[in-house]
Design a protein around this motif. Structure first.
Motif, PDB file in Angstrom:
ATOM      1  N   UNK A 132       1.503 -10.521  40.211  1.00 37.38           N
ATOM      2  CA  UNK A 132       2.824 -11.076  40.489  1.00 37.38           C
ATOM      3  C   UNK A 132       3.792 -11.050  39.343  1.00 37.38           C
ATOM      4  N   UNK A 133       3.544 -10.212  38.318  1.00 36.00           N
ATOM      5  CA  UNK A 133       4.416 -10.197  37.147  1.00 36.00           C
ATOM      6  C   UNK A 133       5.460  -9.086  37.176  1.00 36.00           C
ATOM      7  N   UNK A 134       5.296  -8.051  37.968  1.00 36.15           N
ATOM      8  CA  UNK A 134       6.281  -6.960  37.964  1.00 36.15           C
ATOM      9  C   UNK A 134       6.383  -6.323  39.341  1.00 36.15           C
ATOM     10  N   UNK A 135       7.540  -5.725  39.589  1.00 41.24           N
ATOM     11  CA  UNK A 135       7.807  -4.918  40.764  1.00 41.24           C
ATOM     12  C   UNK A 135       8.702  -3.759  40.343  1.00 41.24           C
ATOM     13  N   UNK A 136       8.422  -2.579  40.884  1.00 39.29           N
ATOM     14  CA  UNK A 136       9.245  -1.406  40.612  1.00 39.29           C
ATOM     15  C   UNK A 136      10.150  -1.143  41.803  1.00 39.29           C
ATOM     16  N   UNK A 137      11.424  -0.873  41.534  1.00 40.84           N
ATOM     17  CA  UNK A 137      12.397  -0.647  42.599  1.00 40.84           C
ATOM     18  C   UNK A 137      13.245   0.564  42.247  1.00 40.84           C
ATOM     19  N   UNK A 138      13.885   1.115  43.263  1.00 44.22           N
ATOM     20  CA  UNK A 138      14.901   2.150  43.074  1.00 44.22           C
ATOM     21  C   UNK A 138      16.154   1.708  43.791  1.00 44.22           C
ATOM     22  N   UNK A 139      17.306   1.933  43.165  1.00 44.16           N
ATOM     23  CA  UNK A 139      18.584   1.447  43.680  1.00 44.16           C
ATOM     24  C   UNK A 139      19.528   2.626  43.824  1.00 44.16           C
ATOM     25  N   UNK A 148      10.584  -7.594  35.777  1.00 44.81           N
ATOM     26  CA  UNK A 148       9.486  -8.258  35.075  1.00 44.81           C
ATOM     27  C   UNK A 148       9.685  -9.760  35.114  1.00 44.81           C
ATOM     28  N   UNK A 149       8.595 -10.489  35.357  1.00 49.32           N
ATOM     29  CA  UNK A 149       8.629 -11.948  35.370  1.00 49.32           C
ATOM     30  C   UNK A 149       7.446 -12.474  34.576  1.00 49.32           C
ATOM     31  N   UNK A 150       7.748 -13.222  33.531  1.00 47.74           N
ATOM     32  CA  UNK A 150       6.674 -13.857  32.760  1.00 47.74           C
ATOM     33  C   UNK A 150       5.911 -14.848  33.626  1.00 47.74           C
ATOM     34  N   UNK A 151       6.630 -15.519  34.497  1.00 46.41           N
ATOM     35  CA  UNK A 151       6.016 -16.434  35.454  1.00 46.41           C
ATOM     36  C   UNK A 151       5.526 -15.646  36.658  1.00 46.41           C
ATOM     37  N   UNK A 178       0.176 -19.796  25.691  1.00 44.44           N
ATOM     38  CA  UNK A 178      -0.824 -19.687  26.757  1.00 44.44           C
ATOM     39  C   UNK A 178      -0.389 -18.774  27.897  1.00 44.44           C
ATOM     40  N   UNK A 179       0.705 -18.027  27.709  1.00 44.29           N
ATOM     41  CA  UNK A 179       1.132 -17.100  28.757  1.00 44.29           C
ATOM     42  C   UNK A 179       0.062 -16.033  28.983  1.00 44.29           C
ATOM     43  N   UNK A 180      -0.166 -15.711  30.225  1.00 42.36           N
ATOM     44  CA  UNK A 180      -1.110 -14.670  30.645  1.00 42.36           C
ATOM     45  C   UNK A 180      -2.558 -15.001  30.234  1.00 42.36           C
ATOM     46  N   UNK A 198      -1.231  -6.157  27.111  1.00 39.73           N
ATOM     47  CA  UNK A 198      -0.116  -5.328  27.582  1.00 39.73           C
ATOM     48  C   UNK A 198       0.999  -6.197  28.152  1.00 39.73           C
ATOM     49  N   UNK A 199       0.641  -7.269  28.863  1.00 35.97           N
ATOM     50  CA  UNK A 199       1.656  -8.169  29.401  1.00 35.97           C
ATOM     51  C   UNK A 199       2.453  -8.829  28.284  1.00 35.97           C
TER      52      UNK A 199
END
Length: 326
Positions: A73-80, A96-99, A20-22, A32-33
């Motif tokens: 609320x499932x993903x965020x893009x960052x640069x380090x 990426x977060x499934x939750x 039942x995810x997504x 896609x998720x």
């Protein structure tokens, strides 16, 4: 898989995977998720690579879906920032977060040292070059019934001679490799090995200012004239005239937030999921900058009911009639 320092990174404390995810997402975003959720850490997360792996949808659909997943609320893009001094470069990650997580959770997590260490690329282990086995290392002699193989011309004539080890190829910097790839992107900018070495310092200055390899390549190959008489001189002029400004960086953490050895954690900047504009996590709610968030909110507004529109028009007509009555 993406190059080391890029690609997908899983967020901690996720719930176990279930059928039942997504389920609350639209069909395209749910598909896609589910695909992204099953990718391993380090997998390529750019739009072009995902479109190649998902034949049902094109690049535009993938881009819109990733933006929707960021809002959900499932993903965020960052640069380090990695490296020290003049060797500082930027590594790009997609957390990426499934939750599904809210903005407060993402802001708190990306500010921690754990997130910064996770985003920093790990060094690849050195792979030793295996040497050819010597005649004395043969485990068992050949059977007598098997005919002997013909002797090698030079190696077998002197079995006691040492076997020379194969030297590994010289590792080039990302700036050098980007310059070497220009000729494959456009033959008018084909550079020799000496040209790449001479221009490497100028290209490294671009990467030190936070731009990506794709940005550097696009800036050098965009709007080329019909004929480039001297590619090295042309590339040098563009590297000098079009160098980007320094990006604002986050303040260095205090020694108390380090690893215990006094080494500060690498800097993290979140990117807008839609346009790639960098910023601090609290300045990019839902992973979107202000213009992209406004555009996304406008595109999500529901179409008004035709019956309500007709009722409003009728009331306005009655009001005009009343105003005209003496």
């Amino acid at each position: 898989m993406a190059k080391p320092g890029y690609g997908k990174r899983s967020a901690p404390d996720q719930q176990p995977r279930t059928p039942d995810d997504f389920a609350l997402l639209p069909p395209r975003e749910r598909y896609i998720a589910g695909f992204v959720d099953h990718l391993p850490d380090g997998a390529a997360m750019n739009i072009k690579q995902l479109a190649k792996q998902i034949p049902l949808y094109g690049q535009q659909a993938i881009s819109t879906s990733l933006k929707a997943l960021s809002v959900a609320g499932h993903l965020r893009r960052v640069r380090c920032a990695v490296g020290e001094g003049d060797e500082t470069r930027w590594a790009f990650r997609t957390f990426w977060s499934r939750t599904a997580r809210d903005n407060e959770w993402w802001t708190t997590y990306l500010a921690t040292e754990t997130a910064a260490r996770t985003a920093a690329p790990a060094e690849l282990p050195a792979v030793p070059v295996p040497l050819a086995p010597t005649p004395e290392a043969s485990p068992t002699p050949a059977p007598a019934t098997v005919p002997a193989a013909p002797a090698a011309p030079a190696a077998s004539s002197n079995p006691a001679a040492p076997i020379a080890s194969v030297a590994p190829p010289t590792a080039h910097s990302p700036a050098y490799l980007a310059l070497a790839e220009l000729g494959r992107q456009d033959i008018r900018l084909a550079l020799s090995a000496d040209d790449c070495a001479a221009l490497e310092a100028l290209a490294t200055a671009w990467l030190d200012r936070g731009v990506s390899i794709d940005y550097l390549t696009g800036a050098l190959t965009a709007g080329l004239p019909a004929q480039v008489d001297c590619p090295p001189r042309f590339v040098r002029r563009r590297l000098t005239d079009k160098i980007p400004p320094h990006l604002p960086t986050a303040p260095s953490p205090s020694p108390s937030t380090g690893t215990g050895t006094g080494t500060p954690a690498p800097r993290l900047l979140m990117e807008c999921t839609d346009c790639g504009r960098p910023g601090r996590p609290e300045a990019l709610p839902d992973g979107l900058c202000r213009p992209c968030r406004a555009a996304h909110s406008g595109s999500d507004q529901a179409t008004p009911d035709p019956t309500e529109v007709a009722a409003v028009k009728a009331r306005m007509a009655n009001l005009r009639d009343l105003l005209k009555t003496p």
